[in-house]
Design an enzyme around this catalytic site. Sequence first.
Site, PDB file in Angstrom:
ATOM      1  N   HIS A  33      -3.344  14.713  15.319  1.00 40.72           N
ATOM      2  CA  HIS A  33      -2.098  13.809  15.236  1.00 40.72           C
ATOM      3  C   HIS A  33      -2.552  12.500  15.187  1.00 40.72           C
ATOM      4  O   HIS A  33      -1.744  11.581  15.668  1.00 40.72           O
ATOM      5  CB  HIS A  33      -1.170  14.011  16.763  1.00 40.72           C
ATOM      6  CG  HIS A  33      -0.885  15.345  17.032  1.00 40.72           C
ATOM      7  ND1 HIS A  33       0.361  16.053  16.620  1.00 40.72           N
ATOM      8  CD2 HIS A  33      -1.686  16.228  17.557  1.00 40.72           C
ATOM      9  CE1 HIS A  33       0.040  17.315  17.074  1.00 40.72           C
ATOM     10  NE2 HIS A  33      -1.062  17.398  17.760  1.00 40.72           N
ATOM     11  N   SER A  64      -7.909  -8.296  -3.967  1.00 39.16           N
ATOM     12  CA  SER A  64      -6.322  -8.680  -4.289  1.00 39.16           C
ATOM     13  C   SER A  64      -6.249  -9.891  -5.434  1.00 39.16           C
ATOM     14  O   SER A  64      -7.028 -10.807  -5.248  1.00 39.16           O
ATOM     15  CB  SER A  64      -5.614  -8.800  -3.229  1.00 39.16           C
ATOM     16  OG  SER A  64      -4.559  -9.698  -3.289  1.00 39.16           O
ATOM     17  N   LYS A  66      -9.022  -9.840   0.675  1.00 41.98           N
ATOM     18  CA  LYS A  66      -8.814  -8.377   0.556  1.00 41.98           C
ATOM     19  C   LYS A  66      -9.805  -7.534   0.039  1.00 41.98           C
ATOM     20  O   LYS A  66     -10.637  -8.101  -0.965  1.00 41.98           O
ATOM     21  CB  LYS A  66      -7.755  -8.012  -0.268  1.00 41.98           C
ATOM     22  CG  LYS A  66      -6.180  -8.486   0.477  1.00 41.98           C
ATOM     23  CD  LYS A  66      -6.091  -7.446   1.790  1.00 41.98           C
ATOM     24  CE  LYS A  66      -5.839  -6.292   1.764  1.00 41.98           C
ATOM     25  NZ  LYS A  66      -4.301  -6.140   1.264  1.00 41.98           N
ATOM     26  N   GLU A  98      -7.299   5.629  -2.900  1.00 37.72           N
ATOM     27  CA  GLU A  98      -5.802   5.414  -3.004  1.00 37.72           C
ATOM     28  C   GLU A  98      -5.457   6.220  -4.338  1.00 37.72           C
ATOM     29  O   GLU A  98      -4.659   6.909  -4.427  1.00 37.72           O
ATOM     30  CB  GLU A  98      -5.324   4.223  -2.777  1.00 37.72           C
ATOM     31  CG  GLU A  98      -5.514   3.437  -1.725  1.00 37.72           C
ATOM     32  CD  GLU A  98      -4.922   2.318  -1.375  1.00 37.72           C
ATOM     33  OE1 GLU A  98      -3.959   1.791  -0.841  1.00 37.72           O
ATOM     34  OE2 GLU A  98      -5.478   1.391  -2.161  1.00 37.72           O
TER      35      GLU A  98
END
Length: 454
Positions: free
Chosen positions: A153, A274, A280, A287
């Site tokens: 979880h 970024s 970033k 992804e």
Amino acid sequence: MRKGRFNEQAAEVAQRYSESVSFDWRLYPYDIAGSIAHAAALGQAGILTADERKKIDNGLREIEAEIESGKFEWDQSLEDMHMNIEAALTKRIGAAGAKLHTARSRNDQVALDLRLYVKAEIAELSAGLRSLQTALLDLAEQHVDVVMPGYTHLQRAQPVFLAHYLLAQIEAFGRDAERLRDCNARTDVLPLGSGALAGSTIALDRERIAQQLGFARVSQNSLDAVGDRDFVCEFLFCLAMIGMHLSRLSEDLITWSTYEFGFVEFSDAFSNGSSLMPQKKNPDMAELTRGKTGRLYGNFLSILTTLKALRSSYNRDMQEDKEALFDSVDTVRAALEVFSAMLPKIEINRSRMEAAASDANLLATDLAEYLVKKGTPFREAHEIVGKLVAHAAKTKSPLNQIPIAKLKKASPLFDIDVANVFDVRRSLAARTAIGAPAPGNVAAQIARWHKLLD
Ligand code: ARG
């Protein structure tokens, strides 16, 4: 093809709508291999002379070389790759070329090409899975004694070795490889010789064709053989499953690479920045892999849906199987390649992992088992320790700092040896059942996978 039955050329818009050569051209090596085997069978059946066969073989080899070198001109008005190659052959060698399509239909021809293609790609993808598993195994070996929290979880649960986690990934990709082998067994069936749907009055030696093309078996029903795309569905499912496993691995790595976790860091070569925020460093490869998995599911569902209401044998709808198939193959091959290259360069932050694994709450179950070993029923022990955990949380002191007097009040079975419970490595060493993460087990699994993968 239209010369006999039709008085009119196909409308240009209809041609454009129905052509498949813009994507099925990539099946050409299989089409040519199939045609050469078919010509041999026609020779054996007395339809082609030895000279005609030789002309066909040479002509096809020349066309193949021309396609490979990029010089071949595909003509959309000829509809598909099969017709393009046949037309080029006839133009090149004349009458013999026009005999090649005897006792064959594009229905069994395309089924053949697809099966050969899927078989070849299964071999490529199996190698890709092996590279990925090897990369995971190398990581496990390099960081064999790094301890980290195991999660359920996404909550800290119990300690494990990072190597145990990596071996879990290897298991899943091992099942994927097994699934590909299973799929291969059902794909490895020769459909050629089934004709359009009912074979031909010119009976060919199909066993011999199968042998020449490297098929293990020959299809036993012509109607079924031209209409069967089960192997495409099954293969697309296998690819969707590989995507799902890669996506879950991606999700773990994305989470672990956050500043909040700080367990891993992707190398610069496999990260993106970024365009706006200078600080970033984003895990784009993981992804994208997670994202592409949606496409793999879509491709699988699209073929299932295409087939769902099709009457038996061949229907033109089946042409829609190819783009989905090619897309999934390309997507998974690329993802496996990226992961195999990216994983060796990932940085493992041992101190962050071990600091997180030193949370005494990870050993709350061990504490309950301490009482169990002294005779307390597990449910009772669970409750006692649950109350101690709540107490520790309330007093903001860790579970392993509760004074012995307080513990004894919770259960008289607690003694000073309870301190031993709060040793993570000791806890791991005790987990010796098959599949559990004791160091000996982890080492044995690494050795087992080495043997399987080498
Ligand atoms: N391009 C077609 C396909 O991909 C080849 C078979 C065409 N057969 C036919 N009867 N029109 O399925």
